[in-house]
Design a protein around this motif. Structure first.
Motif, mmCIF file in Angstrom:
data_model
loop_
_atom_site.group_PDB
_atom_site.id
_atom_site.type_symbol
_atom_site.label_atom_id
_atom_site.label_comp_id
_atom_site.label_asym_id
_atom_site.label_seq_id
_atom_site.Cartn_x
_atom_site.Cartn_y
_atom_site.Cartn_z
ATOM 1 N N ARG A 42 0.839 -1.196 0.000
ATOM 2 C CA ARG A 42 0.000 0.000 0.000
ATOM 3 C C ARG A 42 0.872 1.244 0.000
ATOM 4 N N GLY A 43 0.491 2.213 -0.799
ATOM 5 C CA GLY A 43 1.268 3.439 -0.887
ATOM 6 C C GLY A 43 0.942 4.405 0.242
ATOM 7 N N VAL A 44 1.755 5.464 0.339
ATOM 8 C CA VAL A 44 1.507 6.547 1.284
ATOM 9 C C VAL A 44 0.841 7.683 0.520
ATOM 10 N N ARG A 45 -0.381 7.995 0.902
ATOM 11 C CA ARG A 45 -1.129 9.068 0.248
ATOM 12 C C ARG A 45 -0.931 10.351 1.040
ATOM 13 N N VAL A 46 -0.437 11.392 0.374
ATOM 14 C CA VAL A 46 -0.120 12.657 1.028
ATOM 15 C C VAL A 46 -1.105 13.719 0.539
ATOM 16 N N ALA A 47 -1.932 14.225 1.441
ATOM 17 C CA ALA A 47 -2.872 15.291 1.098
ATOM 18 C C ALA A 47 -2.192 16.643 1.270
ATOM 19 N N VAL A 48 -2.295 17.492 0.238
ATOM 20 C CA VAL A 48 -1.670 18.811 0.275
ATOM 21 C C VAL A 48 -2.671 19.861 -0.190
ATOM 22 N N SER A 49 -2.413 21.100 0.152
ATOM 23 C CA SER A 49 -3.245 22.207 -0.331
ATOM 24 C C SER A 49 -2.600 22.908 -1.519
ATOM 25 N N TRP A 50 -1.371 22.536 -1.845
ATOM 26 C CA TRP A 50 -0.604 23.274 -2.847
ATOM 27 C C TRP A 50 -1.056 22.992 -4.269
ATOM 28 N N SER A 51 -0.783 23.939 -5.128
ATOM 29 C CA SER A 51 -0.990 23.786 -6.571
ATOM 30 C C SER A 51 0.134 24.534 -7.274
ATOM 31 N N GLY A 52 0.154 24.466 -8.603
ATOM 32 C CA GLY A 52 1.104 25.241 -9.390
ATOM 33 C C GLY A 52 2.542 25.026 -8.973
ATOM 34 N N GLN A 53 3.259 26.134 -8.798
ATOM 35 C CA GLN A 53 4.679 26.074 -8.499
ATOM 36 C C GLN A 53 4.949 25.357 -7.180
ATOM 37 N N GLU A 54 4.103 25.587 -6.185
ATOM 38 C CA GLU A 54 4.325 24.952 -4.888
ATOM 39 C C GLU A 54 4.174 23.436 -4.987
ATOM 40 N N LEU A 55 3.204 22.987 -5.752
ATOM 41 C CA LEU A 55 3.018 21.551 -5.927
ATOM 42 C C LEU A 55 4.202 20.931 -6.672
ATOM 43 N N ARG A 56 4.676 21.628 -7.697
ATOM 44 C CA ARG A 56 5.859 21.127 -8.424
ATOM 45 C C ARG A 56 7.077 21.071 -7.508
ATOM 46 N N ALA A 57 7.233 22.092 -6.668
ATOM 47 C CA ALA A 57 8.371 22.117 -5.751
ATOM 48 C C ALA A 57 8.301 20.966 -4.758
ATOM 49 N N PHE A 58 7.102 20.626 -4.307
ATOM 50 C CA PHE A 58 6.973 19.507 -3.373
ATOM 51 C C PHE A 58 7.341 18.193 -4.065
ATOM 52 N N HIS A 59 6.961 18.047 -5.315
ATOM 53 C CA HIS A 59 7.369 16.851 -6.061
ATOM 54 C C HIS A 59 8.892 16.788 -6.187
ATOM 55 N N ASP A 60 9.525 17.936 -6.362
ATOM 56 C CA ASP A 60 10.997 17.954 -6.408
ATOM 57 C C ASP A 60 11.586 17.486 -5.083
ATOM 58 N N VAL A 97 0.458 11.946 -4.230
ATOM 59 C CA VAL A 97 0.141 13.278 -3.739
ATOM 60 C C VAL A 97 -1.276 13.629 -4.172
ATOM 61 N N VAL A 98 -2.096 14.016 -3.200
ATOM 62 C CA VAL A 98 -3.497 14.342 -3.463
ATOM 63 C C VAL A 98 -3.711 15.833 -3.205
ATOM 64 N N PRO A 99 -3.817 16.652 -4.247
ATOM 65 C CA PRO A 99 -4.030 18.095 -4.042
ATOM 66 C C PRO A 99 -5.498 18.384 -3.706
ATOM 67 N N LEU A 100 -5.757 18.841 -2.490
ATOM 68 C CA LEU A 100 -7.118 19.127 -2.044
ATOM 69 C C LEU A 100 -7.437 20.621 -2.002
ATOM 70 N N GLY A 101 -6.449 21.474 -2.253
ATOM 71 C CA GLY A 101 -6.714 22.909 -2.267
ATOM 72 C C GLY A 101 -7.301 23.402 -0.965
ATOM 73 N N ASP A 102 -8.326 24.261 -1.066
ATOM 74 C CA ASP A 102 -8.953 24.831 0.120
ATOM 75 C C ASP A 102 -9.766 23.808 0.903
ATOM 76 N N ASP A 103 -9.947 22.604 0.337
ATOM 77 C CA ASP A 103 -10.724 21.569 1.012
ATOM 78 C C ASP A 103 -9.840 20.622 1.807
ATOM 79 N N THR A 143 -11.001 18.392 4.709
ATOM 80 C CA THR A 143 -11.820 17.206 4.471
ATOM 81 C C THR A 143 -10.999 15.936 4.579
ATOM 82 N N ALA A 144 -9.678 16.051 4.589
ATOM 83 C CA ALA A 144 -8.826 14.866 4.713
ATOM 84 C C ALA A 144 -9.091 14.130 6.019
ATOM 85 N N PHE A 145 -9.536 14.863 7.049
ATOM 86 C CA PHE A 145 -9.755 14.226 8.339
ATOM 87 C C PHE A 145 -11.063 13.443 8.376
ATOM 88 N N GLY A 146 -11.961 13.725 7.439
ATOM 89 C CA GLY A 146 -13.243 13.045 7.456
ATOM 90 C C GLY A 146 -13.237 11.710 6.752
#
Length: 415
Positions: free
Chosen positions: A29-47, A61-67, A70-73
């Protein structure tokens, strides 16, 4: 941090795999990482993830943005295993959802900046990943030089600088009012500068009631002197209300229709991408109210938290991401601060990092993150947006009535 990222997620809302293939294709099973980042920040996290080398488990990596909350639910097998939480103020409200952090990582969560948010009943529930300096003002030095001006050292000097720029035909301020958290950052800096004890009390109150504090009205009046001044806001209130955080930065350094913008350290990649002259970039921090007074320093950040039940793999990933050198790829791209680290940054971010590490006075965590629903989009965000609409560019005579209306609106939100 809480930039509004919903509009730019688009296709990035789909799962992005890092390092290995999805756990759907493998036995582990993989490790699923929820993040709020998008664009440059998301690319930087992948780096950053790529820089960890080959892992024994896949990472998604699961980009959830402003939501992101909801990762806790999620209670299915597809719930996140690790959440990069941009609102550490949510941690106390989700303790029943979180695993405590092991002792070898707990010290980072017990640092002065984080302990009130992350330590409960002797247990630590998060590991700081990224710090955000929310009292930074980016500006173009050439505009100041041409007008014979220096960066302000006091709030009164800032008002004078704005007036001088406006007389010279330059709009002083670009304001990303389309992102309500920018307005709360502005207000928090003013409140912290004027009433630090009230700020701290609201941040730690079980049932905060800002409308009962006369210092809130005083801070609004002070903020109103800036926002109500004619010819201060680039594009006026109309453009400010629809302008999001990156657009406000581009307004200063790309379109060059304004002289400065209140923007955190994570604005740096946008600044560097759009600055017509890479040497025409400067930064000052929110000035104090009076000579000899301490300057306000409002701080945000992202913390790593582990939803229950945690796995050995998710804990291993936290340990790897917490290593001092793990974030070097993001630091190189700009716009990344680590609590306690003051090296490896650009000159502008070094200035911010040194202030964070050396501030013993007015250093407080983002208030809106700690007010619960009072600080969110239907609370303080909305109150400050309405306040801006009532006063923006209309002169100081409209401020008293607008302050009264804002306090009434706050009371409604509290009820």
């Amino acid at each position: 941090m809480r930039p509004s990222r919903r509009a730019v997620l688009g296709a990035a809302a789909t799962l992005a795999a890092a390092g290995c293939s999805s756990d759907v294709l493998g036995l582990r099973r993989g490790v699923r990482v929820a993040v709020s980042w998008s664009g440059q920040e998301l690319r930087a996290f992948h780096d950053v993830l790529d820089g960890l080398g080959e892992l024994e488990y896949p990472v998604e990596v699961v980009p959830l943005g402003d939501d992101i909350s909801t990762a806790f639910g999620a209670r299915s097998t597809r719930r996140p295993d690790l959440v990069m939480l941009p609102q550490p103020g949510l941690v106390p409200r989700h303790l029943h959802d979180l695993e405590p952090i092991p002792a070898d990582l707990a010290d980072r969560g017990r640092a002065r900046l984080w302990a009130e948010l992350l330590v409960h009943d002797g247990m630590t529930y998060g590991v700081p990943f990224k710090t955000a300096h929310k009292s930074a003002v980016w500006f173009r030095p050439s505009v100041f030089r041409e007008a014979g001006l220096e960066p302000p050292r006091l709030w009164s000097e800032w008002l004078t600088v704005n007036q001088s720029l406006a007389r010279a035909g330059v709009r002083p301020l670009s304001l990303a009012a389309g992102d309500g958290w920018v307005l709360t950052d502005f207000f928090e800096n003013v409140l912290l500068a004027t009433a630090p004890a009230v700020y701290a009390a609201l941040a730690t109150a079980d049932s905060p009631q800002p409308s009962r504090q006369p210092q809130i009205a005083a801070a609004l009046r002070l903020l109103g002197t800036m926002w109500s001044a004619p010819d201060t806001l680039a594009g006026g209130v109309e453009r400010s209300l629809v302008q999001q955080f990156p657009d406000a930065v581009v307004e200063v350094f790309g379109h060059r229709r304004a002289a400065m913008v209140l923007a955190s350290d994570f604005a740096e990649p946008v600044v560097r991408s759009f600055a017509a002259d890479p040497d025409d970039v400067g930064i000052f921090t929110f000035p104090p109210l009076a000579p000899g007074a301490a300057a306000p320093v409002v701080v945000g950040g992202d913390v790593m938290v582990l939803p229950k039940p945690s796995s050995d793999d998710s804990l291993d990933l936290v340990r790897r991401l917490a290593a001092p050198a793990a974030v070097d790829p993001w630091v190189k791209e700009g716009g990344f601060l680590v609590d306690g680290r003051a090296s490896g940054y650009s000159p502008e971010l070094t200035q911010l990092a040194e202030q964070l590490s050396g501030t013993d006075g007015l250093l407080q965590f983002d208030l809106s993150d700690r007010l619960g629903r009072l600080g969110d989009i239907n609370g303080l965000w909305r109150v400050l947006t309405d306040f801006l609409v009532r006063i923006g560019g209309r002169g100081g005579t409209v401020v008293p009535a607008a302050v009264d209306a804002a306090m009434t609106e706050l009371r409604t939100v509290e009820s």
